[in-house]
Design an enzyme around this catalytic site. Structure first.
Site, PDB file in Angstrom:
ATOM      1  N   GLN A  79      53.903  -1.552 100.466  1.00  0.00           N
ATOM      2  CA  GLN A  79      53.936  -0.221 101.072  1.00  0.00           C
ATOM      3  C   GLN A  79      54.354   0.801 100.013  1.00  0.00           C
ATOM      4  OE1 GLN A  79      54.634   0.202 104.964  1.00  0.00           O
ATOM      5  NE2 GLN A  79      54.257   2.366 104.739  1.00  0.00           N
ATOM      6  N   PHE A  80      53.370   1.290  99.244  1.00  0.00           N
ATOM      7  CA  PHE A  80      53.681   2.222  98.163  1.00  0.00           C
ATOM      8  C   PHE A  80      54.260   3.529  98.681  1.00  0.00           C
ATOM      9  CE2 PHE A  80      49.658   4.168  99.200  1.00  0.00           C
ATOM     10  CZ  PHE A  80      49.783   5.483  98.774  1.00  0.00           C
ATOM     11  N   THR A  81      54.046   3.854  99.949  1.00  0.00           N
ATOM     12  CA  THR A  81      54.550   5.116 100.480  1.00  0.00           C
ATOM     13  C   THR A  81      56.078   5.148 100.584  1.00  0.00           C
ATOM     14  OG1 THR A  81      54.236   4.435 102.783  1.00  0.00           O
ATOM     15  CG2 THR A  81      52.412   5.636 101.725  1.00  0.00           C
TER      16      THR A  81
END
Length: 148
Positions: A79-81
Site C-alpha cells: 500500500q504505497f499510499t
C-alpha cells in the site's frame, strides 16, 4: 517502512473479476509501504515488531497476546499510499514512497521473511488494483513505522 495493522476476524484480497488471491481468518491485515531509504533490515525490524505486538486478548480480556501466540494469520498487502503527504495542499504527494522496482523488491523480501517466520501468510498482488475485505475485530488498528 510503514505498516498499518488491523486485527481481523477475517480478511481477503480480491483482484480483477473478484478473484480471491489471499485470505485469512483470525489474524492481522498488514498494509505495508516501503519508503525511500528503506532496506531489508528495516523490513525485518518491522516484521519482528508485528509478530510480537501484543494486541490480541488473553483470557482476562487484556491485550496481552501476539499474532504468534494466538496462531493467527497474516494478510500482507502492499500500500504505497501510506507514504502520502497531504501537508502541502489537497492533493497528496507520494514522493516518499520507494520507486516501484525498489518497493516491489522490499515487499517481496518482507513477505519471504514473514513466510520463513510465521506459518500462515497470505498476500495481495503488488501494484494491482485490489479490493480488500475485512472484519476489523475490536476495532483495533495500529500504525507502525521503522526508520532506516
Amino acid at each position: 517502512m510503514k505498516a498499518l495493522l488491523q486485527r481481523v476476524s477475517e480478511a481477503r484480497v480480491e483482484i480483477a473479476a473478484g478473484e480471491c488471491v489471499g485470505r485469512i481468518g483470525r489474524g492481522l491485515l498488514v498494509l505495508v509501504c516501503a519508503e525511500r531509504g528503506d532496506d531489508e533490515a528495516v523490513g525485518e525490524r518491522l516484521l519482528g515488531k508485528i509478530l510480537k505486538l501484543r494486541i490480541f486478548s488473553d483470557d482476562a480480556g487484556k491485550m496481552n497476546r501476539s499474532v504468534q501466540d494466538v496462531g493467527g494469520g497474516l494478510l500482507i498487502v502492499s500500500q504505497f499510499t501510506l507514504a502520502a503527504d497531504a501537508s502541502g495542499g489537497n492533493r497528496p504527494s507520494f514522493t516518499q514512497a520507494a520507486p516501484p522496482d525498489e518497493g516491489r523488491r522490499l515487499y517481496d523480501a518482507f513477505v519471504a521473511r514473514a513466510r520463513a517466520l510465521h506459518p500462515e501468510v497470505a498476500t495481495g498482488v503488488f501494484g494491482a488494483d485490489m479490493q480488500v475485505h475485512l472484519v476489523n475485530d475490536g476495532p483495533v488498528t495500529i500504525p507502525l513505522q521503522m526508520a532506516p
